[in-house]
Design an enzyme around this catalytic site. Structure first.
Site, PDB file in Angstrom:
ATOM      1  N   LYS A   1       9.391  -5.425   4.569  1.00 30.56           N
ATOM      2  CA  LYS A   1       9.153  -5.453   3.125  1.00 30.56           C
ATOM      3  C   LYS A   1       9.424  -4.104   2.460  1.00 30.56           C
ATOM      4  O   LYS A   1       9.944  -4.058   1.330  1.00 30.56           O
ATOM      5  CB  LYS A   1       7.722  -5.910   2.830  1.00 30.56           C
ATOM      6  CG  LYS A   1       7.470  -7.384   3.163  1.00 30.56           C
ATOM      7  CD  LYS A   1       6.065  -7.805   2.764  1.00 30.56           C
ATOM      8  CE  LYS A   1       5.814  -9.271   3.106  1.00 30.56           C
ATOM      9  NZ  LYS A   1       4.491  -9.734   2.650  1.00 30.56           N
TER      10      LYS A   1
ATOM     11  N   GLY B   1       0.844  -2.563   4.261  1.00 29.15           N
ATOM     12  CA  GLY B   1       1.724  -3.272   3.339  1.00 29.15           C
ATOM     13  C   GLY B   1       1.087  -4.464   2.664  1.00 29.15           C
ATOM     14  O   GLY B   1       1.344  -4.736   1.489  1.00 29.15           O
TER      15      GLY B   1
ATOM     16  N   LYS C   1      -4.771   7.590   4.803  1.00 27.47           N
ATOM     17  CA  LYS C   1      -3.783   6.566   4.460  1.00 27.47           C
ATOM     18  C   LYS C   1      -4.212   5.802   3.211  1.00 27.47           C
ATOM     19  O   LYS C   1      -3.398   5.522   2.321  1.00 27.47           O
ATOM     20  CB  LYS C   1      -3.596   5.600   5.632  1.00 27.47           C
ATOM     21  CG  LYS C   1      -2.529   4.550   5.406  1.00 27.47           C
ATOM     22  CD  LYS C   1      -2.337   3.686   6.639  1.00 27.47           C
ATOM     23  CE  LYS C   1      -1.234   2.650   6.427  1.00 27.47           C
ATOM     24  NZ  LYS C   1      -1.028   1.798   7.622  1.00 27.47           N
TER      25      LYS C   1
END
Length: 279
Positions: A68, A132, A158
């Protein structure tokens, strides 16, 4: 007779994908002629495989894991929601010859949550994972103005990076995001829990918030013939409304199909029923 439209989905692995079945059912209901195929891609040949598909008459394609973000770098134009997500799940060949990248994941989840009566606005949300899948759904969830949104990820850096990226892209609602390494640190009753990790694939249990609201709902982006590990966890602690992600899969597919084919958005109720019967 309407012409045959070439569609497909790129991913790795891909043999398990329900997308061909879903889009075949959409086409039958809309009386349209669609050839939707699975395409196994590799990291070194993804862009070439996509180019070959569109050079040979493809009108549109879906992109699933792990490509993606690669797809977002490949296209000549990104929609606003794809830009916010930093990922593309829908490729569209425009009349001008450009390859447009869109992301229908967040819309698919938002529609399915509404269908199931899982409210977002004014509620306290916990999202597990900052990969994602989380990127694809966060902008749409934040647009519905939750009271609080806790983003749980073992690697706090993150999750903080994801929050910073959304703010840099102009998403003011990103200020609502509170990043934590564990849901055990949440001090208020949580009303909606969403699993955007792969924990249910690996059979891993997640650490849940210490307090759930009496009407708390749970949603796993993964789908399976039986309740997922996450759904089972929530049921054990008294959560009465839980769901897997099959509805999101069907709803995001309906959004993609409409982008490719135009006309009315396909009805998803009968497709969901058919898939549940055959699972």
């Amino acid at each position: 007779m309407k012409p045959l439209t070439q569609l497909g989905v790129f991913g790795n692995p891909i043999e398990h994908s329900l997308s061909p079945r879903i889009h075949s059912l959409f086409a039958q209901a809309q009386q349209e002629h669609v050839n939707y195929q699975r395409y196994l891609a590799t990291s070194g040949r993804f862009s070439r495989s996509v180019a070959q598909f569109f050079c040979h008459g493809g009108r549109g394609a879906n992109v699933t894991l792990p490509f993606k973000q690669d797809a977002a770098r490949l296209v000549t134009q990104l929609t606003e929601r794809a830009q916010l997500a930093g990922a593309v799940n829908t490729l569209i060949s425009s009349k001008s010859g450009q390859l447009v990248g869109d992301n229908t994941d967040g819309e698919g989840l938002a529609i399915d949550l509404e269908n199931k009566g899982f409210k977002v606005s004014g509620r306290s949300l916990t999202i597990f994972g900052a990969g994602g899948s989380a990127r694809g759904i966060l902008p749409l969830l934040l647009a519905q103005q939750p009271k609080h949104l806790y983003l749980i990820n073992r690697t706090v850096e993150k999750a903080e990076a994801l929050k910073s990226e959304l703010k840099a892209l102009g998403l003011a609602e990103a200020n609502l995001v509170q990043v934590l390494s564990s849901a055990s640190a949440i001090e208020e009753p949580v009303e909606l829990l969403i699993n955007a990790t792969s924990s249910s694939l690996t059979g891993q249990c997640l650490t849940l918030p210490p307090i759930l609201a009496d009407d708390a709902c749970g949603y796993d982006l993964m789908y399976a013939a039986k309740p997922t590990v996450f759904m089972h966890q929530l049921t054990q602690v008294g959560c009465k409304k839980v769901s897997d992600g099959l509805g999101m899969l069907v709803e995001q597919a309906a959004s993609s199909y409409q982008l490719w084919m135009g006309g009315e958005r396909p009805d998803t109720t009968s497709v969901m029923s058919e898939l549940r019967k055959s699972s």
